[in-house]
Each structure stands twice: as C-alpha cells, then as structure tokens.
Enzyme design. Structure first.
Site, PDB file in Angstrom:
ATOM      1  N   LYS A  12       0.859  -1.181   0.000  1.00 24.24           N
ATOM      2  CA  LYS A  12       0.000   0.000   0.000  1.00 24.24           C
ATOM      3  C   LYS A  12       0.898   1.235   0.000  1.00 24.24           C
ATOM      4  O   LYS A  12       1.747   1.406   0.869  1.00 24.24           O
ATOM      5  CB  LYS A  12      -0.915   0.006   1.224  1.00 24.24           C
ATOM      6  CG  LYS A  12      -1.976   1.089   1.203  1.00 24.24           C
ATOM      7  CD  LYS A  12      -3.098   0.758   0.197  1.00 24.24           C
ATOM      8  CE  LYS A  12      -4.182  -0.065   0.851  1.00 24.24           C
ATOM      9  NZ  LYS A  12      -5.329  -0.317  -0.040  1.00 24.24           N
ATOM     10  N   THR A  57      -3.339  -5.523   1.122  1.00 24.90           N
ATOM     11  CA  THR A  57      -2.720  -4.205   1.250  1.00 24.90           C
ATOM     12  C   THR A  57      -3.487  -3.340   2.246  1.00 24.90           C
ATOM     13  O   THR A  57      -2.911  -2.472   2.898  1.00 24.90           O
ATOM     14  CB  THR A  57      -2.642  -3.491  -0.114  1.00 24.90           C
ATOM     15  OG1 THR A  57      -3.961  -3.243  -0.607  1.00 24.90           O
ATOM     16  CG2 THR A  57      -1.863  -4.327  -1.112  1.00 24.90           C
ATOM     17  N   ASP A  58      -4.792  -3.585   2.384  1.00 24.88           N
ATOM     18  CA  ASP A  58      -5.555  -2.840   3.376  1.00 24.88           C
ATOM     19  C   ASP A  58      -5.059  -3.142   4.786  1.00 24.88           C
ATOM     20  O   ASP A  58      -5.062  -2.262   5.662  1.00 24.88           O
ATOM     21  CB  ASP A  58      -7.043  -3.178   3.256  1.00 24.88           C
ATOM     22  CG  ASP A  58      -7.918  -2.276   4.109  1.00 24.88           C
ATOM     23  OD1 ASP A  58      -8.016  -1.078   3.789  1.00 24.88           O
ATOM     24  OD2 ASP A  58      -8.473  -2.767   5.110  1.00 24.88           O
ATOM     25  N   PHE A 166      32.950  30.250 -12.544  1.00 34.12           N
ATOM     26  CA  PHE A 166      32.895  29.171 -13.538  1.00 34.12           C
ATOM     27  C   PHE A 166      33.624  29.644 -14.786  1.00 34.12           C
ATOM     28  O   PHE A 166      33.120  30.479 -15.536  1.00 34.12           O
ATOM     29  CB  PHE A 166      31.441  28.798 -13.875  1.00 34.12           C
ATOM     30  CG  PHE A 166      31.349  27.580 -14.760  1.00 34.12           C
ATOM     31  CD1 PHE A 166      31.883  26.367 -14.365  1.00 34.12           C
ATOM     32  CD2 PHE A 166      30.715  27.657 -15.995  1.00 34.12           C
ATOM     33  CE1 PHE A 166      31.793  25.234 -15.182  1.00 34.12           C
ATOM     34  CE2 PHE A 166      30.620  26.549 -16.819  1.00 34.12           C
ATOM     35  CZ  PHE A 166      31.162  25.335 -16.406  1.00 34.12           C
ATOM     36  N   ARG A 183      29.583  34.789  -9.551  1.00 30.36           N
ATOM     37  CA  ARG A 183      28.247  34.402  -9.980  1.00 30.36           C
ATOM     38  C   ARG A 183      27.424  33.923  -8.783  1.00 30.36           C
ATOM     39  O   ARG A 183      27.958  33.611  -7.712  1.00 30.36           O
ATOM     40  CB  ARG A 183      28.301  33.289 -11.030  1.00 30.36           C
ATOM     41  CG  ARG A 183      28.833  31.967 -10.492  1.00 30.36           C
ATOM     42  CD  ARG A 183      28.623  30.833 -11.471  1.00 30.36           C
ATOM     43  NE  ARG A 183      29.063  29.552 -10.906  1.00 30.36           N
ATOM     44  CZ  ARG A 183      28.779  28.352 -11.427  1.00 30.36           C
ATOM     45  NH1 ARG A 183      28.078  28.277 -12.539  1.00 30.36           N
ATOM     46  NH2 ARG A 183      29.217  27.244 -10.850  1.00 30.36           N
ATOM     47  N   GLN A 231      30.234  20.846  -9.042  1.00 33.16           N
ATOM     48  CA  GLN A 231      30.770  19.526  -8.706  1.00 33.16           C
ATOM     49  C   GLN A 231      31.686  19.597  -7.495  1.00 33.16           C
ATOM     50  O   GLN A 231      31.637  18.727  -6.604  1.00 33.16           O
ATOM     51  CB  GLN A 231      31.546  18.947  -9.899  1.00 33.16           C
ATOM     52  CG  GLN A 231      30.675  18.471 -11.041  1.00 33.16           C
ATOM     53  CD  GLN A 231      30.432  19.532 -12.094  1.00 33.16           C
ATOM     54  OE1 GLN A 231      30.428  20.733 -11.794  1.00 33.16           O
ATOM     55  NE2 GLN A 231      30.234  19.100 -13.332  1.00 33.16           N
ATOM     56  N   ASN A 257      21.398  22.766 -11.317  1.00 33.09           N
ATOM     57  CA  ASN A 257      21.975  24.103 -11.222  1.00 33.09           C
ATOM     58  C   ASN A 257      20.873  25.112 -11.530  1.00 33.09           C
ATOM     59  O   ASN A 257      20.407  25.219 -12.665  1.00 33.09           O
ATOM     60  CB  ASN A 257      23.135  24.252 -12.211  1.00 33.09           C
ATOM     61  CG  ASN A 257      24.053  25.395 -11.844  1.00 33.09           C
ATOM     62  OD1 ASN A 257      23.608  26.382 -11.265  1.00 33.09           O
ATOM     63  ND2 ASN A 257      25.322  25.272 -12.185  1.00 33.09           N
ATOM     64  N   HIS A 259      20.064  28.231 -12.498  1.00 33.12           N
ATOM     65  CA  HIS A 259      20.827  29.300 -13.134  1.00 33.12           C
ATOM     66  C   HIS A 259      20.238  30.676 -12.854  1.00 33.12           C
ATOM     67  O   HIS A 259      19.016  30.879 -12.899  1.00 33.12           O
ATOM     68  CB  HIS A 259      20.887  29.076 -14.646  1.00 33.12           C
ATOM     69  CG  HIS A 259      21.559  27.803 -15.036  1.00 33.12           C
ATOM     70  ND1 HIS A 259      22.892  27.559 -14.815  1.00 33.12           N
ATOM     71  CD2 HIS A 259      21.069  26.693 -15.653  1.00 33.12           C
ATOM     72  CE1 HIS A 259      23.203  26.362 -15.273  1.00 33.12           C
ATOM     73  NE2 HIS A 259      22.117  25.812 -15.781  1.00 33.12           N
TER      74      HIS A 259
END
Length: 307
Positions: A12, A57-58, A166, A183, A231, A257, A259
């Site tokens: 479930k 499942t119940d 970067f 940045r 990274q 990322n 941006h």
C-alpha cells in the site's frame, strides 16, 4: 513463448499518518507519508490467482495506523524499522519488506504582539505552521537478517550570492556562455545517505540527531566552499558528511543548477554590477555524484527517484 515471473512486490503506497503526542498542554507532531512494498513467495497469486500467501494491502495500511499508536513515531527511521520487522517476522511467505517514508516538518507558530501580551515561541504549545524548506526521506529494507537504511531529503533550495566562479571550461564553435568570476550558485538539493548499521547486533544510530547533524554539515559545506564548480561544492558537501558522521558510508546527491543570469541593462543606460538577475527554471544543468567512505561500495541507486 514460455514466460516466467521476475521481480515483483506489492503493498500500500502513500499512507498518510499524523501522530500528535500530547505532553500536557504541549503538543508534538509527526507527519509521515508511508509506502510499503512486500515480496516473497508470491508466484501462485500471479500464476493462478491464489491469494493464500497474500496479506491484503488494506491490512498493511491498518498496521501503519496501529503502530503509530502502539509504538509512537520517535523518528521516520525507527517507525519504518518497526514496520519492516513486523511484516517479515509475522508472515512466513513474506521474505523482504521495503518501507519508504517522507516526513513533513512542522514548527510552532510564534504569535505577534497584537494581543495583551507577547507569547514567545517557547510558549506556543499547540499551533503549528508547515515547514517549507525540505522533505525528509527514508527507505528501510529488511530480509529477516540484514537491514539497509537509506535516509535523505529533497527540495532543499540553497544559494550563495557570491564566492562562486565558472571559467576555464572546454569551448567549441557552439559555446556562447561567458566565463564568470563572480556568480550566483544556487541548487535544489536531493540527497540520500546510507547508514552502515546492517543488523540488530550493532548499536543503531540516533536517527533524529543524525539527520540534524548531516543537514548541518551539508549546509555548512555549501556555505563555506569557495566554489569553482558545482561539482566541487557537491563533493565537499558529501565529504564533510562522511568525515563527521561515522554511521554513514555513502552519500549521493542530485543537484540541478538553478541558473541566475545577469540582466543586460545597457539598453536602459544602466550598469548592472552583479545586482539584477533573472532566474531561469529550465533548461538546467544537472550534477550528480556518489561520495563514498574509502573502501566501501556504492548501494544507493543512481536515479534517486527510485527510492
């Protein structure tokens, strides 16, 4: 053409359970979304439709709510361990249980000074606001002998407004991205970490303390790393967790990322000195990696959505 049954499981999914613990007038909330998957001797139900080995499942849903009352919810991990042990040990046909849990945090509401007196945050006892920073996650797998506990979080959005660069990357005739020496670095963290607790003869981690400490080291590494690439920052986040938390052997991150690009204000006769950006939601760079304790093997799936 003859066929055979491959991997299968049933259960479930997304059982929402909210447990209120009343400590006098002070209340505490645990809000979980619990998904159960069971596997074992289930060939007959697939081949012939016989339900002789099938726990409904119940019933698994009802167990979640009963256990919330019987055991309480000290942590998502401990609650999942109770459930997994119960299903495997109480039902002979079931050989393996996998419990996945999302936990939604709540914090107490701090009231304003509009009333006759100011009520501080430590005096608010039963009013809460849903936290929006991240969703806590855990997956517990048990086969009757061995445990695998993988915890984590998702949707934790973080940003450094400077101390990120970067440049020096490969360029070809299709490259248009300008090099950046100051940045914004922003991402939405999806992270998982695997505990080295695997059997009941070992002392179990302090699950709540461990989560808080992992989150702290993750954020500190993000904030304190002068980043030349996402990274590099990601590796520092994982390394710091492993170096400070002996109960964890593996960390996996998936970091989009988010941006932020400088807006060209020159057409308006204005200079943009790293002040005004537009946030681009797509497309986005997606950076992923696993960081391991030396000598350990990776177990966390590469696709974090599979947890």
């Amino acid at each position: 053409m003859p066929t055979i049954l491959g991997q299968n499981q049933y259960g479930k999914a997304e059982n929402r359970v909210v447990k209120i613990t009343r400590d006098g007038d002070t209340h505490h909330i645990k809000d979980l979304n619990v998904s159960i998957a069971l596997s074992g001797d289930m060939e007959d139900v697939h081949y012939s439709g016989s339900n002789a080995n099938v726990l409904p499942t119940d019933t698994t849903k009802n167990t979640v709510y009963a256990f919330a009352k019987e055991y309480g919810i000290a942590s998502a991990e401990q609650f999942g361990i109770h459930l997994a042990r119960h299903f495997v040990n109480s039902q002979e046909p079931i050989h393996r249980a996998r419990i996945r849990i999302e936990e939604y945090g709540w914090e107490r509401i701090e009231t304003s000074e509009s009333g006759s007196r100011f009520i501080g945050a430590d005096e608010v006892k039963h009013s809460f606001v849903r936290k929006g920073q991240e969703t806590r996650l855990t997956q517990i797998t048990y086969d009757g002998e061995r445990w695998e506990v993988i915890s984590g979080l998702k949707d934790l959005v973080v940003m450094n407004s400077t101390n990120s660069e970067f440049w020096g990357y490969v360029k070809d005739k299709y490259t248009t991205l300008p090099e950046a020496y100051d940045r914004i670095l922003a991402t939405q963290v999806a992270g998982r970490w695997r505990f080295n607790w695997t059997d009941d003869t070992q002392r179990a981690p302090q699950w709540e303390k461990s989560y808080a400490q992992v989150r702290k080291h993750m954020l500190q590494a993000f904030a304190e790393t002068y980043s030349l690439s996402l990274q590099q920052t990601m590796y520092q986040m994982g390394s710091r967790i492993i170096n400070h938390r002996s109960e964890i052997d593996e960390v996996r991150f998936s970091l989009p990322n988010k941006h932020h690009f400088l807006v060209d204000l020159e057409p308006f006769g204005l200079k943009n000195d790293n002040e005004v950006y537009y946030a681009a939601d797509r497309p986005y760079g997606l950076i992923e990696a696993t960081i391991l304790r030396d000598g350990c093997e990776a177990h966390i799936p590469q696709d974090l959505t599979n947890l």
